[in-house]
Design a protein around this motif. Sequence first.
Motif: not given
Length: 431
Positions: A13-15, A36-38, A59-60, A63-67
């Motif tokens: 994952v590259s963000a 990820v952030k944005s 994104i949450d 929780l520090d999780v992103a879909l």
Amino acid sequence: MSIVSLADRTVVVSAIQQGSGVLIADRLVLSCAHVVKSGSVLIAHPAASDRVRATVAWIDYELDVALLETVEPVRPVPPVRLGVVDTRQAIPGCEITGFPRVQRYGPDRRLEADQYTATVLPAAGQLRGLLVCELDGPPAARPDDEPSALSGLSGGPVFMGDVLLGVARQVPRQRDGHRVECVPLAPVLAAKPFRLVCERTGVGLRQERVHGSFPRDLRYEAEYAQALGVAYRRTKIFGLDELSRHDREWDLDTAYLSLEAQAQDRAAPGQPLPRRIDDLLAGRPRVLLRGDAGAGKTTLLWWLAAHASARTLSDALAPLNGLIPFVVPLRTLRARGVTFPGPAELSTAADLAIDTAPEGWAGRVLDTGRALLLVDGLDEVPPEEREQAHTWLSRLLARYPETRCVVTVRPLAVEPDWLRSEGFAELRLLP
């Protein structure tokens, strides 16, 4: 049953920074929010030459999780098995995969996947809502002013066998790299936005409770699926005596035609229109299927067993893919002097050409809601024993309520609504 390797599910994952992620379906990636952030997100897989663009579907930060949802499929993988840890006992033999900086190689520092074995410690992070893993062989400690050797692993999946338990979040410095703190799946699966994204993209959420590690189960399930294919992928055509034995046996992949049936709902006005049996079975987890001799009841069960275990059902029946079929041919069992099998006997009821199952395997399949119970020929049970058959089936399903079930019977063998109290819908196969 085709087993998807961890390498096929683990992606880059590259963000805002480089991290890792896991394919929970061919277009959905679970990763960490801090990766990820944005902004723009790109997904890469070692087996693919091109990166795939993705958007943040949910994104949450707490929780520090992103879909993430990709614009096109990354890899042809089925939905992953989702596990919620339901024990305080340590679970050894788990794996964490990802793309940490320590694994970069060559003059251009190319990314390569890494793999760590670990023990999940369910009680260790309970108060903070974390899934804590103790690495079996941690990387060398880094100086305090350098990033962790495992940076880049964030978002990497934690697997027990082929069951996803969570994603790696951080490596606490005070543990000298021995531990990885992870996001567990329980709060993720409970989040309504996460569920809505999965529903919109057609990904069925079927979570299971994880009580411990049983490494032999995964290999046995692959062998069991092969044995089901051998037993049930061919059907015999009766009544064509002029054909040779070879010509009377047809491959179900080419011989099977979808049958039509009618729903038997006495409360509904009018006669229901015939529909494909595939569509009628899809929305009914428990079905009593009535049909005359030769209507195709047994062939349908064989077809369901072979294809559900091989994960080759499509469209409306795709949610059955990956379930473990237990075929219970009542006529055959009676001929062998067996009446109604208990949980431990379900895997041997069909007399498959396969070795003995690991101890307790069938019970674990039932307990996790992954069983597809296919009971053939209820009319083969003598009338005086049908109440006993009802008791057997109702107790089994009460003990394992998430079990999907199809029971076949001739039209008049049992009264209408015979299994209605157990949540069964009734269908009638058309001639």
